[in-house]
Design an enzyme around this catalytic site. Structure first.
Site, PDB file in Angstrom:
ATOM      1  N   SER A   1     -25.063  65.065  53.932  1.00 32.98           N
ATOM      2  CA  SER A   1     -24.527  64.148  54.948  1.00 32.98           C
ATOM      3  C   SER A   1     -25.560  63.869  56.048  1.00 32.98           C
ATOM      4  CB  SER A   1     -23.272  64.747  55.578  1.00 32.98           C
ATOM      5  OG  SER A   1     -22.864  63.929  56.648  1.00 32.98           O
TER       6      SER A   1
ATOM      7  N   SER B   1     -24.651  62.251  58.782  1.00 34.97           N
ATOM      8  CA  SER B   1     -23.905  62.045  60.030  1.00 34.97           C
ATOM      9  C   SER B   1     -24.333  62.980  61.169  1.00 34.97           C
ATOM     10  CB  SER B   1     -22.408  62.164  59.764  1.00 34.97           C
ATOM     11  OG  SER B   1     -22.012  61.144  58.898  1.00 34.97           O
TER      12      SER B   1
ATOM     13  N   LYS C   1     -10.593  60.716  52.719  1.00 31.79           N
ATOM     14  CA  LYS C   1     -10.237  59.539  53.530  1.00 31.79           C
ATOM     15  C   LYS C   1      -8.773  59.127  53.357  1.00 31.79           C
ATOM     16  CE  LYS C   1     -14.861  57.622  53.869  1.00 31.79           C
ATOM     17  NZ  LYS C   1     -15.726  56.464  53.701  1.00 31.79           N
TER      18      LYS C   1
ATOM     19  N   ASP D   1     -15.351  51.818  58.466  1.00 28.37           N
ATOM     20  CA  ASP D   1     -16.188  51.474  57.300  1.00 28.37           C
ATOM     21  C   ASP D   1     -16.269  49.959  57.123  1.00 28.37           C
ATOM     22  OD1 ASP D   1     -16.983  53.974  56.405  1.00 28.37           O
ATOM     23  OD2 ASP D   1     -15.189  54.254  55.177  1.00 28.37           O
TER      24      ASP D   1
ATOM     25  N   GLY E   1     -15.701  46.308  41.787  1.00 27.35           N
ATOM     26  CA  GLY E   1     -15.128  47.616  42.105  1.00 27.35           C
ATOM     27  C   GLY E   1     -13.778  47.459  42.775  1.00 27.35           C
TER      28      GLY E   1
HETATM   29  P1  NDP Z   1     -13.728  55.250  44.091  1.00 29.11           P
HETATM   30  O1  NDP Z   1     -13.820  56.444  43.252  1.00 29.11           O
HETATM   31  O2  NDP Z   1     -12.509  55.019  44.926  1.00 29.11           O
HETATM   32  O3  NDP Z   1     -13.921  53.923  43.166  1.00 29.11           O
HETATM   33  C1  NDP Z   1     -14.950  53.877  42.214  1.00 29.11           C
HETATM   34  C2  NDP Z   1     -15.076  52.461  41.657  1.00 29.11           C
HETATM   35  O4  NDP Z   1     -16.222  52.456  40.810  1.00 29.11           O
HETATM   36  C3  NDP Z   1     -13.898  52.002  40.814  1.00 29.11           C
HETATM   37  O5  NDP Z   1     -13.714  50.617  40.969  1.00 29.11           O
HETATM   38  C4  NDP Z   1     -14.367  52.327  39.383  1.00 29.11           C
HETATM   39  O6  NDP Z   1     -13.776  51.534  38.377  1.00 29.11           O
HETATM   40  C5  NDP Z   1     -15.840  51.972  39.514  1.00 29.11           C
HETATM   41  N1  NDP Z   1     -16.661  52.593  38.474  1.00 29.11           N
HETATM   42  C6  NDP Z   1     -16.930  53.911  38.321  1.00 29.11           C
HETATM   43  N2  NDP Z   1     -17.747  54.089  37.257  1.00 29.11           N
HETATM   44  C7  NDP Z   1     -17.978  52.860  36.724  1.00 29.11           C
HETATM   45  C8  NDP Z   1     -18.719  52.386  35.608  1.00 29.11           C
HETATM   46  N3  NDP Z   1     -19.401  53.233  34.821  1.00 29.11           N
HETATM   47  N4  NDP Z   1     -18.760  51.055  35.369  1.00 29.11           N
HETATM   48  C9  NDP Z   1     -18.079  50.191  36.163  1.00 29.11           C
HETATM   49  N5  NDP Z   1     -17.342  50.582  37.220  1.00 29.11           N
HETATM   50  C10 NDP Z   1     -17.287  51.903  37.503  1.00 29.11           C
HETATM   51  O7  NDP Z   1     -15.035  55.266  45.028  1.00 29.11           O
HETATM   52  P2  NDP Z   1     -15.256  54.566  46.449  1.00 29.11           P
HETATM   53  O8  NDP Z   1     -14.725  53.178  46.393  1.00 29.11           O
HETATM   54  O9  NDP Z   1     -14.798  55.458  47.534  1.00 29.11           O
HETATM   55  O10 NDP Z   1     -16.860  54.542  46.546  1.00 29.11           O
HETATM   56  C11 NDP Z   1     -17.663  53.845  45.601  1.00 29.11           C
HETATM   57  C12 NDP Z   1     -19.131  54.068  45.966  1.00 29.11           C
HETATM   58  O11 NDP Z   1     -19.433  53.413  47.192  1.00 29.11           O
HETATM   59  C13 NDP Z   1     -19.427  55.555  46.225  1.00 29.11           C
HETATM   60  O12 NDP Z   1     -19.961  56.105  45.056  1.00 29.11           O
HETATM   61  C14 NDP Z   1     -20.406  55.571  47.362  1.00 29.11           C
HETATM   62  O13 NDP Z   1     -21.696  55.832  46.861  1.00 29.11           O
HETATM   63  C15 NDP Z   1     -20.374  54.169  47.923  1.00 29.11           C
HETATM   64  N6  NDP Z   1     -19.994  54.176  49.344  1.00 29.11           N
HETATM   65  C16 NDP Z   1     -20.932  53.804  50.249  1.00 29.11           C
HETATM   66  C17 NDP Z   1     -20.658  53.782  51.602  1.00 29.11           C
HETATM   67  C18 NDP Z   1     -21.729  53.375  52.552  1.00 29.11           C
HETATM   68  O14 NDP Z   1     -21.588  53.607  53.769  1.00 29.11           O
HETATM   69  N7  NDP Z   1     -22.793  52.758  52.093  1.00 29.11           N
HETATM   70  C19 NDP Z   1     -19.339  54.139  52.121  1.00 29.11           C
HETATM   71  C20 NDP Z   1     -18.404  54.522  51.086  1.00 29.11           C
HETATM   72  C21 NDP Z   1     -18.752  54.545  49.759  1.00 29.11           C
HETATM   73  P3  NDP Z   1     -12.391  51.954  37.688  1.00 29.11           P
HETATM   74  O15 NDP Z   1     -11.307  51.439  38.597  1.00 29.11           O
HETATM   75  O16 NDP Z   1     -12.435  51.256  36.397  1.00 29.11           O
HETATM   76  O17 NDP Z   1     -12.379  53.452  37.561  1.00 29.11           O
END
Ligand code: NDP
Length: 262
Positions: A14, A16, A65, A101, A124
């Site tokens: 982290s 932060s 969260k 966020d 996503g």
């Molecule tokens: P979630 O676990 O809630 O959602 C993950 C998403 O990724 C889903 O839509 C899932 O699809 C999709 N996914 C996972 N694997 C694959 C794959 N192989 N191919 C296609 N789609 C895939 O995660 P979050 O939404 O919380 O976070 C997502 C990413 O965003 C995190 O990994 C993090 O790195 C990044 N993030 C960055 C932040 C920043 O400040 N820059 C803040 C928060 C997050 P499905 O519905 O089909 O499972």
């Protein structure tokens, strides 16, 4: 003297504490910011520390969260709409939760692009996609959403009033936002999510996953503008800093502390 912390698990990487402690020091504030790397069963206890004044505020990160919501006295409208809390503070005798966020995402996006008349695709449908959709609610007529699991994507698109598109039939867009964690999985980290042909038509790529990914690498090779995921982290922290302290955040020193130019 005030104490703050980030709550999540795991927290080894982290950024932060660096962001906040650098900012406190720059403003001469006698505040500390530490890590609370805890299990789900300890969340309630940590929130009691906010109620008792031991902590003046908390940042909340993966995977709590959503899990933290039942323990809070009140949510702001944005936290309710997104369904996730990344900021906890004490006010008017209540432990409150909000979400910065979406602002972090939007501040980073508008710093690099003019959104007027631009078509935007979000790939996503998880927690961070919800924050993006909330941030882009005023532009929803130009927003498209796709997801690996179609039913989940369709439900989310309907909830936020944007157009759902199948992942194999993506429209031409100006801005491509990767809100998936696909690149973090060794099995899918070499998948681009969109064809190179399609990517060539895009002017800006915002991959929300930190560090270099196949998507950002390919976009850079093709001469497409990319936005660093750390910018979203920086801007959400700046909003959080202002909620925690009531003071304007020293953006430049905070950016520098995580190797971002400002
Ligand atoms: P979630 O676990 O809630 O959602 C993950 C998403 O990724 C889903 O839509 C899932 O699809 C999709 N996914 C996972 N694997 C694959 C794959 N192989 N191919 C296609 N789609 C895939 O995660 P979050 O939404 O919380 O976070 C997502 C990413 O965003 C995190 O990994 C993090 O790195 C990044 N993030 C960055 C932040 C920043 O400040 N820059 C803040 C928060 C997050 P499905 O519905 O089909 O499972």
């Amino acid at each position: 003297m005030k104490s703050f912390a980030v709550v999540g698990h795991p927290l080894e990487h982290s950024l932060s504490p660096t962001l906040f402690n650098t900012a406190f020091k720059a403003l001469g504030l006698d505040y500390t910011y530490t890590k609370e790397d805890v299990g789900l069963s300890e969340l309630k206890l940590i929130l009691e520390k906010v109620r008792s004044g031991e902590y003046s505020g908390l940042s909340v990160t993966v995977p709590y969260k959503e899990e933290i919501i039942p323990y809070l006295d009140e949510l702001t409208p944005e936290a309710k709409a997104i369904g996730a809390v990344n900021t906890v503070y004490f006010s008017e005798g209540k432990v409150k939760g909000t979400n910065t966020d979406w602002q972090g995402f939007m501040d980073a996006l508008v710093k690099h692009t003019d959104l007027k008349n631009k078509k935007i695709l979000i790939y996503g449908a998880g927690g961070v996609a919800r924050a993006c959709l909330y941030a882009l609610r005023k532009f929803k007529d130009n927003v498209f959403l796709t997801n690996r699991t179609e039913a989940k994507g369709m439900r989310l698109a309907e909830e936020f009033g944007v157009t759902y598109v199948h992942k194999n039939k993506l429209p031409d867009v100006d801005i491509f936002i990767n809100a998936t964690s696909a690149s973090l999985n060794p099995k899918s980290k070499n998948e681009l999510l969109v064809s190179e042909e399609q990517l060539k038509k895009v002017s800006t790529v915002f991959d929300l996953v930190y560090g270099e990914t196949l998507l950002t690498k390919t976009a850079n090779t093709l001469g497409i503008k990319t936005i660093d995921a750390k910018e979203m982290l920086l801007y959400q922290a700046i909003r959080q800093f202002e909620i925690f302290t009531g003071k304007e955040a020293p953006i430049d020193v905070m950016a520098k502390s995580i190797d971002l130019s400002y």
